[in-house]
Design an enzyme around this catalytic site. Structure first.
Site, short mmCIF file in Angstrom:
data_model
loop_
_atom_site.label_atom_id
_atom_site.label_comp_id
_atom_site.label_asym_id
_atom_site.label_seq_id
_atom_site.Cartn_x
_atom_site.Cartn_y
_atom_site.Cartn_z
CD GLU A 71 -13.29 -2.87 -31.70
OE1 GLU A 71 -13.36 -1.84 -31.03
OE2 GLU A 71 -13.70 -2.92 -32.89
CE LYS A 84 -18.52 -10.25 -39.15
NZ LYS A 84 -17.70 -10.83 -40.22
CB ALA A 98 -4.24 -3.22 -18.56
N GLY A 146 -13.40 -8.28 -37.10
CA GLY A 146 -12.25 -8.93 -36.46
C GLY A 146 -11.26 -7.96 -35.83
CB THR A 203 -9.60 -20.28 -34.53
OG1 THR A 203 -10.04 -21.50 -35.11
CG2 THR A 203 -8.52 -19.69 -35.37
CB ILE A 208 -10.95 -3.40 -38.45
CG1 ILE A 208 -10.30 -4.10 -39.65
CG2 ILE A 208 -11.08 -1.91 -38.70
CD1 ILE A 208 -11.11 -3.96 -40.95
N GLY A 220 -9.61 -14.60 -38.23
CA GLY A 220 -8.32 -15.23 -37.97
C GLY A 220 -7.99 -15.19 -36.49
N1 HSE Z 1 -16.77 -15.74 -41.47
C1 HSE Z 1 -16.46 -14.36 -41.29
C2 HSE Z 1 -15.79 -13.82 -42.54
C3 HSE Z 1 -15.58 -14.07 -40.11
O1 HSE Z 1 -15.64 -14.54 -43.51
O2 HSE Z 1 -15.44 -12.66 -42.54
C4 HSE Z 1 -16.34 -14.14 -38.83
O3 HSE Z 1 -17.44 -13.29 -38.84
#
Ligand code: HSE
Length: 444
Positions: A129, A205, A33, A134, A13, A136, A302
């Site tokens: 990053e 995270k 860049a 994701g 994805t 942000i 996503g």
């Molecule tokens: N599975 C994670 C979420 C996304 O639901 O936020 C990837 O870390």
């Protein structure tokens, strides 16, 4: 200048999104860049599917090591995930002198120290990053935009799956299992959702955020991890009646004694902006001494949101490729020779030393003196009560019931002191079931 050559390891994805966004916005990205960025090789075990995505635009191979061995490739983007083969390939890419971009939070939270050390020795960049929240740009914000600040705490909704489930539980009054099934049916939760619902993904995270915020090594093994599987819809309802929402938060806070690092369901005041982040969205609040509180909100997962973060790292690398490594922003925000030693001046604190408020739900016999006994034990332990809610017995156990739920909110308390008090309350004969305890943060 010659375009920078990128090899993708894995085109699922996020890989597909990276390819698409880079193709679509090529012209603007290269103007930013200062040179082109081209994905020229893609490795994926499913070569037919990979060819279906990239067509003639890149060479597709099944062996990731062919990408790493190609002297034309400047940057390897690791999108395989997990700690196994991904770790070996990242270390091999570094050893081959390639810069690495990865979305792999698990790998960096557990093996980050080894990987960053290898990259520093080889003079290459490891950028990540996409690994936290994701799309942000929270790593960039912490590492660069807020660099003037002494960061005091960071609290974030950093797992979209669990935030979706909690939103469903609250909005529809569902219990956890039903909300999880909804999340799976709608594609928000994976078939095996363990890492998300048990808080592990958020803990990876939070571990990375903590290291960057405070200049400490990544220490996933010290992170307290608690998911949402034991949350009852009754607690969400009672919290609401007291003016709170329950969110799965990743929290890291600097204290006089060390750093708190924890992931758990948390009551937060309903009036805070972050309490109103619903569905699969992510949000992170950072409290700095100079700037105060700042809030970052957006899609934490996503295809294209995550690709947005991957490409931002590629642009940074394109600008810095060939520059003196000492001019780069350090991967963990602080120069590596100034990182606090693990367990040194800024140890990660055991949960017994964490100070926070608590929500307690106690199923009790509805008779005189029960509440007085509890408040006496809490007072002896110097635990101050913030609010009490008692449901009508009929409402809890049906008409004529002799049991009820007592809900107690405490002010900030050392967790070890609360544990000691609960150890006295739990065995009382008037207590009819295990006490539910959920931490509470005012975030002010
Ligand atoms: N599975 C994670 C979420 C996304 O639901 O936020 C990837 O870390």
């Amino acid at each position: 200048m010659k375009p920078i050559q990128v090899g993708l390891l894995g085109i699922g994805t996020v890989g597909r999104g990276t390819f698409e966004v880079l193709s679509r916005n090529q012209e603007e990205i290269s103007r930013r860049a200062g040179r082109g960025i081209e994905i020229t090789m893609v490795a994926d075990l499913d070569t037919a599917r990979a060819r279906g995505i990239v067509g003639e635009r890149a060479r597709v191979v099944s062996d990731a090591r062919e990408v790493i061995a190609n002297p034309e490739i400047d940057v390897v983007v690791e999108l395989i995930g997990g700690y196994g083969i991904a770790k070996a390939l990242v270390l091999e890419a570094i050893a081959a002198g390639k810069h690495v971009v990865t979305a792999n939070k698990a790998l960096l939270a557990v093996h980050g120290t080894e990987i960053f050390r290898a990259a520093a020795a080889k003079g290459v960049i490891v950028a990540f990053e996409a690994a936290v929240a994701g799309g942000i740009p929270i790593i960039k914000a912490l590492r660069e935009g807020l660099t003037a600040n002494r960061i005091q705490w960071v609290a974030g909704i950093i797992n979209g799956t669990t935030n979706f489930i909690l939103s469903e539980m609250r909005d529809k009054g569902l219990d956890f299992d039903a909300a999880l099934k909804d999340a799976q049916r709608l594609g928000y939760a994976e078939a095996d959702p363990t890492f998300d619902i048990e808080g592990v993904d958020a803990a990876h995270k939070a571990t990375l955020i903590s290291a960057i915020a405070f200049g400490i090594p990544v220490q996933f093994d010290k992170c307290h991890v608690e998911g949402i599987t034991r949350l009852a819809s009754a607690d969400i309802k009672y919290a609401e009646q007291l003016g709170y929402r329950i969110k799965l938060l990743g929290i890291t806070r600097r204290t006089d004694k060390g750093v708190e690092l924890r992931v758990h369901p948390t009551l937060i005041p309903a009036r805070r902006l972050i309490a109103n982040v619903d569905g699969a969205m992510n949000a992170v609040v950072v409290q700095g001494d100079a700037v105060g509180a700042t809030l970052y909100y957006g899609k934490g997962a996503g295809s294209e949101p995550t690709a947005s973060a991957v490409i931002a790292d590629l642009v940074d690398i394109a600008r810095l490729h060939g520059a003196d490594p000492s001019h780069r922003v350090p991967p963990l925000a602080f120069q590596s020779n100034t990182l606090a030693a693990a367990g040194g001046d800024l140890p990660v604190l055991p949960m017994a030393d964490v100070v926070t408020g608590y929500y307690l739900r106690i199923r009790v016999v509805d008779e005189a003196g029960v509440l007085a006994r509890f408040t006496g034990i809490l007072a002896d332990a110097r635990i101050s009560i913030d609010a009490i809610l008692q449901r009508e017995a009929d409402e809890v156990g049906g008409e004529g019931s002799t049991q009820t739920d007592l809900i107690i909110l405490t002010h900030d308390t050392r967790e070890g002191d609360l544990d000691a008090a609960l150890a006295q309350i739990q065995p009382l004969p008037t207590v009819l079931g295990p006490i539910t305890r959920i931490r509470k943060e005012e975030l002010n």
